[in-house]
Write an enzyme that holds these catalytic residues in place. Structure first.
Site, mmCIF file in Angstrom:
data_model
loop_
_atom_site.group_PDB
_atom_site.id
_atom_site.type_symbol
_atom_site.label_atom_id
_atom_site.label_comp_id
_atom_site.label_asym_id
_atom_site.label_seq_id
_atom_site.Cartn_x
_atom_site.Cartn_y
_atom_site.Cartn_z
ATOM 1 N N CYS A 198 0.207 3.566 2.981
ATOM 2 C CA CYS A 198 0.791 3.021 4.217
ATOM 3 C C CYS A 198 2.284 3.327 4.287
ATOM 4 O O CYS A 198 2.793 3.690 5.348
ATOM 5 C CB CYS A 198 0.568 1.511 4.285
ATOM 6 N N CYS B 126 0.828 -1.211 0.000
ATOM 7 C CA CYS B 126 0.000 0.000 0.000
ATOM 8 C C CYS B 126 0.865 1.265 0.000
ATOM 9 O O CYS B 126 1.596 1.521 0.960
ATOM 10 C CB CYS B 126 -0.897 -0.024 1.242
#
Length: 107
Positions: free
Chosen positions: A35, A32
Protein backbone atom coordinates in the site's frame (compact mmCIF):
# COMPACT_ATOMS: atom_id res chain seq x y z
CA UNK A 1 -10.76 17.53 -5.05
CA UNK A 2 -7.24 17.29 -6.34
CA UNK A 3 -6.08 14.69 -3.85
CA UNK A 4 -7.61 11.48 -2.70
CA UNK A 5 -10.23 11.67 0.01
CA UNK A 6 -9.46 9.45 3.00
CA UNK A 7 -12.63 8.14 4.62
CA UNK A 8 -13.57 6.16 7.73
CA UNK A 9 -16.66 4.12 8.57
CA UNK A 10 -18.30 7.32 9.85
CA UNK A 11 -17.77 9.15 6.55
CA UNK A 12 -17.73 6.29 4.06
CA UNK A 13 -21.41 6.07 3.12
CA UNK A 14 -21.72 9.81 2.69
CA UNK A 15 -18.53 10.04 0.60
CA UNK A 16 -19.35 6.95 -1.46
CA UNK A 17 -22.98 7.84 -2.15
CA UNK A 18 -22.41 11.56 -2.63
CA UNK A 19 -20.64 11.04 -5.92
CA UNK A 20 -22.53 10.09 -9.02
CA UNK A 21 -19.46 10.04 -11.17
CA UNK A 22 -16.68 7.51 -11.58
CA UNK A 23 -14.71 6.56 -8.50
CA UNK A 24 -11.68 4.52 -7.65
CA UNK A 25 -11.86 3.31 -4.06
CA UNK A 26 -8.57 2.10 -2.62
CA UNK A 27 -8.72 -0.11 0.47
CA UNK A 28 -5.35 0.05 2.22
CA UNK A 29 -3.63 -0.32 5.59
CA UNK A 30 -0.97 1.91 7.10
CA UNK A 31 1.14 -1.17 7.98
CA UNK A 32 1.02 -2.62 4.43
CA UNK A 33 4.27 -2.20 2.42
CA UNK A 34 2.45 -2.76 -0.90
CA UNK A 35 0.00 0.00 0.00
CA UNK A 36 2.83 2.38 0.85
CA UNK A 37 4.40 1.73 -2.56
CA UNK A 38 1.05 2.40 -4.26
CA UNK A 39 0.45 5.71 -2.44
CA UNK A 40 2.37 7.99 -4.86
CA UNK A 41 0.58 6.40 -7.82
CA UNK A 42 -2.83 6.80 -6.23
CA UNK A 43 -2.06 10.44 -5.38
CA UNK A 44 -0.96 11.14 -8.97
CA UNK A 45 -4.15 9.60 -10.34
CA UNK A 46 -6.28 11.60 -7.90
CA UNK A 47 -4.73 14.79 -9.27
CA UNK A 48 -4.91 13.63 -12.89
CA UNK A 49 -8.60 12.72 -12.69
CA UNK A 50 -9.62 15.76 -10.64
CA UNK A 51 -13.01 16.89 -11.92
CA UNK A 52 -13.56 13.69 -13.91
CA UNK A 53 -13.47 11.01 -11.23
CA UNK A 54 -13.05 10.73 -7.47
CA UNK A 55 -10.42 8.76 -5.63
CA UNK A 56 -11.37 7.53 -2.16
CA UNK A 57 -8.88 5.91 0.21
CA UNK A 58 -10.24 3.61 2.91
CA UNK A 59 -7.96 2.43 5.72
CA UNK A 60 -9.28 -1.05 6.55
CA UNK A 61 -8.33 -0.57 10.21
CA UNK A 62 -10.29 2.69 10.42
CA UNK A 63 -13.24 1.46 8.36
CA UNK A 64 -13.88 -2.21 9.17
CA UNK A 65 -17.59 -1.99 8.33
CA UNK A 66 -16.91 -0.58 4.86
CA UNK A 67 -14.28 -3.26 4.33
CA UNK A 68 -16.75 -6.01 5.29
CA UNK A 69 -19.47 -4.47 3.14
CA UNK A 70 -17.30 -4.98 0.05
CA UNK A 71 -15.72 -8.26 1.16
CA UNK A 72 -12.20 -6.86 1.30
CA UNK A 73 -9.85 -9.64 2.33
CA UNK A 74 -6.48 -8.21 1.26
CA UNK A 75 -4.84 -4.87 0.72
CA UNK A 76 -4.41 -2.98 -1.39
CA UNK A 77 -7.72 -3.60 -3.14
CA UNK A 78 -9.10 -1.20 -5.72
CA UNK A 79 -12.79 -0.92 -6.57
CA UNK A 80 -13.83 0.88 -9.74
CA UNK A 81 -17.28 2.34 -9.26
CA UNK A 82 -19.70 4.05 -11.59
CA UNK A 83 -22.95 5.60 -10.35
CA UNK A 84 -22.58 3.77 -7.03
CA UNK A 85 -22.14 0.33 -8.63
CA UNK A 86 -18.88 -1.62 -8.39
CA UNK A 87 -17.85 -2.34 -11.97
CA UNK A 88 -14.54 -4.04 -11.24
CA UNK A 89 -12.27 -5.00 -8.35
CA UNK A 90 -8.54 -5.82 -8.34
CA UNK A 91 -6.16 -6.60 -5.51
CA UNK A 92 -2.44 -6.23 -5.00
CA UNK A 93 0.10 -3.81 -6.36
CA UNK A 94 -0.89 -2.51 -9.79
CA UNK A 95 0.92 -0.50 -12.40
CA UNK A 96 -0.08 3.09 -12.89
CA UNK A 97 -1.05 2.31 -16.49
CA UNK A 98 -3.34 -0.53 -15.34
CA UNK A 99 -5.15 1.72 -12.86
CA UNK A 100 -5.37 4.52 -15.43
CA UNK A 101 -6.88 2.15 -18.01
CA UNK A 102 -9.52 1.01 -15.52
CA UNK A 103 -10.33 4.61 -14.63
CA UNK A 104 -10.61 5.52 -18.31
CA UNK A 105 -13.01 2.61 -18.82
CA UNK A 106 -15.34 4.20 -16.26
CA UNK A 107 -15.46 7.59 -17.97
Amino acid sequence: MNTKLTVTDASFDKAFEAHNQAEMVEFFASWCPHCKRMEPTVNRLAKEYDGKANVLAVDVDEAPMASRKFGISGVPTFLFVKNGKVMESISGEQSESELRQKMDNLL
